[in-house]
Design an enzyme around this catalytic site. Structure first.
Site, short mmCIF file in Angstrom:
data_model
loop_
_atom_site.label_atom_id
_atom_site.label_comp_id
_atom_site.label_asym_id
_atom_site.label_seq_id
_atom_site.Cartn_x
_atom_site.Cartn_y
_atom_site.Cartn_z
N GLU A 1 33.05 40.52 33.41
CA GLU A 1 33.50 40.84 34.87
C GLU A 1 33.14 42.22 35.30
OE1 GLU A 1 37.46 39.52 35.92
OE2 GLU A 1 37.03 37.39 35.50
N GLU B 1 36.52 31.81 31.51
CA GLU B 1 37.97 32.33 31.77
C GLU B 1 38.49 31.17 32.73
OE1 GLU B 1 39.36 35.92 32.88
OE2 GLU B 1 38.47 36.92 30.90
C1 NOJ Z 1 39.91 38.69 33.97
C2 NOJ Z 1 39.55 39.45 32.82
O1 NOJ Z 1 38.61 39.26 32.10
C3 NOJ Z 1 41.00 39.28 31.84
O2 NOJ Z 1 40.92 40.71 31.25
C4 NOJ Z 1 42.37 39.12 32.85
O3 NOJ Z 1 43.45 39.46 32.11
C5 NOJ Z 1 42.23 38.06 33.62
N1 NOJ Z 1 41.08 38.07 34.29
C6 NOJ Z 1 43.48 37.91 34.39
O4 NOJ Z 1 43.53 38.97 35.49
#
Ligand code: NOJ
Length: 434
Positions: free
Chosen positions: A163, A350
Site C-alpha cells: 500500500e 488483505e
Molecule cells: C492496510 C494496511 O496494510 C494494514 O497495515 C492496516 O492495518 C489495514 N489496512 C487496516 O487499516
C-alpha cells in the site's frame, strides 16, 4: 470456492503492528518506533513496543492459522531488524528470527509469503531523508537482495511494497503516520522514489528463478457526490491518486497526470530514463480494499481541489475506523484490475473489517460472507482470482488509531498477551473445512 482446490485462504500480518521486541537482539529503531514517542500522534497514546509480541509468540500464531485451515501466512520483514542502520552491517539475529518463522511455517504446513516493506523504514535512513532521498532506491535494492539471498530458497511468493499510496500519503503528505512529514514536495519525491525502489526490488528478486513477485495495492472506490462535471473531475483526480498512481507507471502507462495535474511536477525528481526503469511485469497483483469515498469538487483545497463527504454525513454504515463499510469494493476492483492484463493472477491480499470491543463479531462474519459471495461472482466471470488473505489474525497495533479498532479474528488480552479465537475464526474454520 472452498471446493476449488486451487483457491487459497491465508492471512496477512505486518512486523511493526505485531512483532514488538522493538529493541531486542540488535534491532534498530524504525520510523514507527520514533513516531510513537510523540504520544499525542496515536489515538489511545499507545505504541508498538510489545504489540502482539509475535516475536516471541510466532509459533502460537502460526499454529492457530493452521488450525483454522489457512494455507498462506503472509508476514512482513522489519528492515531495521535485518539492517539496524538501514544498510551496511547485517544483524544476524534478525536474519535468524525470520528463518525461524519461515521454517516453522514449512514444518506445520502453511506457505510463508514475505512482504518486504510494510511501512517501517529504519529511522537511520529517515535521518538521511528517507523516501525523499533518491539514495533510498539503492538502499532498498540492497536490502531486498539480502532477503532474497537468505530466504528465497524457501519462500516463493513475495510482495514488494505494501500500500504505497497509504504510507506515502499519510506519512509524507498529511503527516499523520510516520515519519510525520507533510507537503507536496515530500509527497511527490517519496512517491517517485518508492516506485523506482519497487521496480529495482522486483528485478533483484527475479534474478532468482521461480519466484512469484507482486505488489499490494490499496484500492478505494471513488464516487461523485453530485451529478456535475466538476464532481466527476474531482472523482477522476482522486481515483488517479488512490487507485492508479501505484500501478500505472509500472505498467508502462506513465503517471496519470492528465487526470491529476499536480503529478506534472514529478519530473522535477526524474532522471530521463526513470519512466523506463519504472516498468515491471509483476507476476500478480494484490488488491486490498476496505471502503468507498464520495467526493465533491472544492476549489479551495490545495493541490487536489477535492473534499470528501464524510460517511457519517451520508447516513451509511461505518466501521470504528470511520470508514463506510463497503465489501462491494472487492468485486469492483477485482474486475477493474483484471482489465490491465487478464492473464495475471489477482489476490485479495488483505481484506477485513474493524470492529470495536463492544460490537458483535457476527458483523465480521457477515462482512466476510459478502466478500466471499462477491469474489465468487467475479470468478464466475472467468477472472483469475487465486485466493483471499484476511486482515488479520490477532488484533494488533492499527497505526495512528492505536489498539482501538479490532481487525483480528483472534482477540488479544494486552496484559497477558493471551489469544482467543473469536466467533469469526470458529466460523471460518468450519467454512474452510466444509
Ligand atoms: C492496510 C494496511 O496494510 C494494514 O497495515 C492496516 O492495518 C489495514 N489496512 C487496516 O487499516
Amino acid at each position: 470456492m472452498n471446493k476449488n482446490k486451487n483457491f487459497k485462504w491465508g492471512v496477512t500480518i505486518s512486523a511493526a503492528q505485531t512483532e514488538g521486541a522493538y529493541d531486542k537482539d540488535g534491532k534498530g529503531f524504525s520510523i514507527w518506533d520514533t513516531f510513537t514517542q510523540k504520544r499525542y500522534k496515536i489515538k489511545d497514546r499507545s505504541n508498538a513496543r510489545i504489540a502482539t509480541d509475535f516475536y516471541h509468540k510466532y509459533k502460537e500464531d502460526i499454529d492457530c492459522a493452521v488450525d483454522i485451515g489457512l494455507q498462506i501466512f503472509r508476514f512482513s520483514i522489519s528492515w531495521a531488524r535485518i539492517l539496524p542502520e538501514g544498510f551496511g552491517k547485517i544483524n544476524s539475529k534478525g536474519i535468524e528470527f525470520y528463518n525461524k518463522v519461515i521454517d516453522y511455517c514449512l514444518e506445520v504446513g502453511i506457505e510463508p509469503w514475505i512482504t518486504t516493506y510494510h511501512w517501517d523504514l529504519p529511522q537511520k535512513l529517515q535521518d538521511k531523508g528517507g523516501w525523499c532521498n533518491r539514495d533510498v532506491v539503492d538502499w532498498y535494492a540492497t536490502y531486498v537482495a539480502i532477503l532474497r539471498d537468505n530466504y528465497a530458497d524457501r519462500v516463493k511468493y513475495w510482495i514488494l511494497i505494501n500500500e504505497g499510496i497509504v504510507c506515502m500519503g499519510a506519512g509524507y503528505f498529511l503527516g499523520v503516520h510516520a515519519p510525520g512529514k507533510r507537503g507536496i514536495d515530500n509527497f511527490l519525491s517519496s512517491v517517485h522514489h518508492i516506485l523506482l525502489a519497487q521496480a529495482e526490488g522486483f528485478r533483484v528478486l527475479k534474478e532468482k528463478e521461480g519466484l512469484q513477485v507482486g505488489t499490494a495495492l490499496s484500492c478505494t472506490k471513488i464516487e461523485a457526490y453530485r451529478n456535475t462535471n466538476a464532481d466527476q473531475k474531482a472523482v477522476n483526480r482522486i481515483d488517479a491518486l488512490m487507485n492508479r498512481l501505484f500501478i500505472e507507471p509500472h505498467l508502462g502507462m506513465g503517471y496519470p497526470h492528465e487526470d491529476l495535474p499536480i503529478l506534472k511536477r514529478i519530473p522535477k525528481y526524474y532522471k530521463e530514463e526513470d519512466l523506463e526503469t519504472l516498468k515491471v511485469d509483476f507476476d500478480f497483483l494484490g488488491i486490498q480494499t476496505y471502503t468507498r469515498q464520495i467526493v465533491k469538487s472544492a476549489w479551495y483545497v490545495p493541490y487536489l481541489g477535492v473534499m470528501q463527504v464524510k460517511p457519517k454525513k451520508r447516513n451509511v454504515e461505518t466501521s470504528i475506523m470511520g470508514w463506510e463499510t463497503y465489501p462491494e469494493g472487492t468485486q469492483y476492483f477485482l474486475e477493474r484490475f483484471s482489465t490491465y492484463n487478464p492473464e495475471k493472477p489477482l489476490w485479495l491480499s488483505e481484506c477485513g473489517i474493524a470492529l470495536s470491543d463492544k460490537e458483535d463479531d457476527q458483523k465480521r462474519i457477515d462482512y466476510y460472507k459478502k466478500v466471499i459471495d462477491l469474489t465468487k461472482s467475479v470468478m464466475d466471470k472467468g477472472i483469475n482470482v487465486k485466493g483471499i488473505l484476511l486482515w488479520t489474525l490477532v488484533d494488533n497495533f492499527e497505526w495512528a488509531e492505536g489498539y482501538i479498532p479490532k481487525f483480528g479474528i483472534i482477540s488479544l488480552n494486552r496484559n497477558t498477551l493471551q489469544r482467543q479465537m473469536k466467533k469469526s475464526a470458529i466460523w471460518l474454520k468450519k467454512y474452510i473445512k466444509e
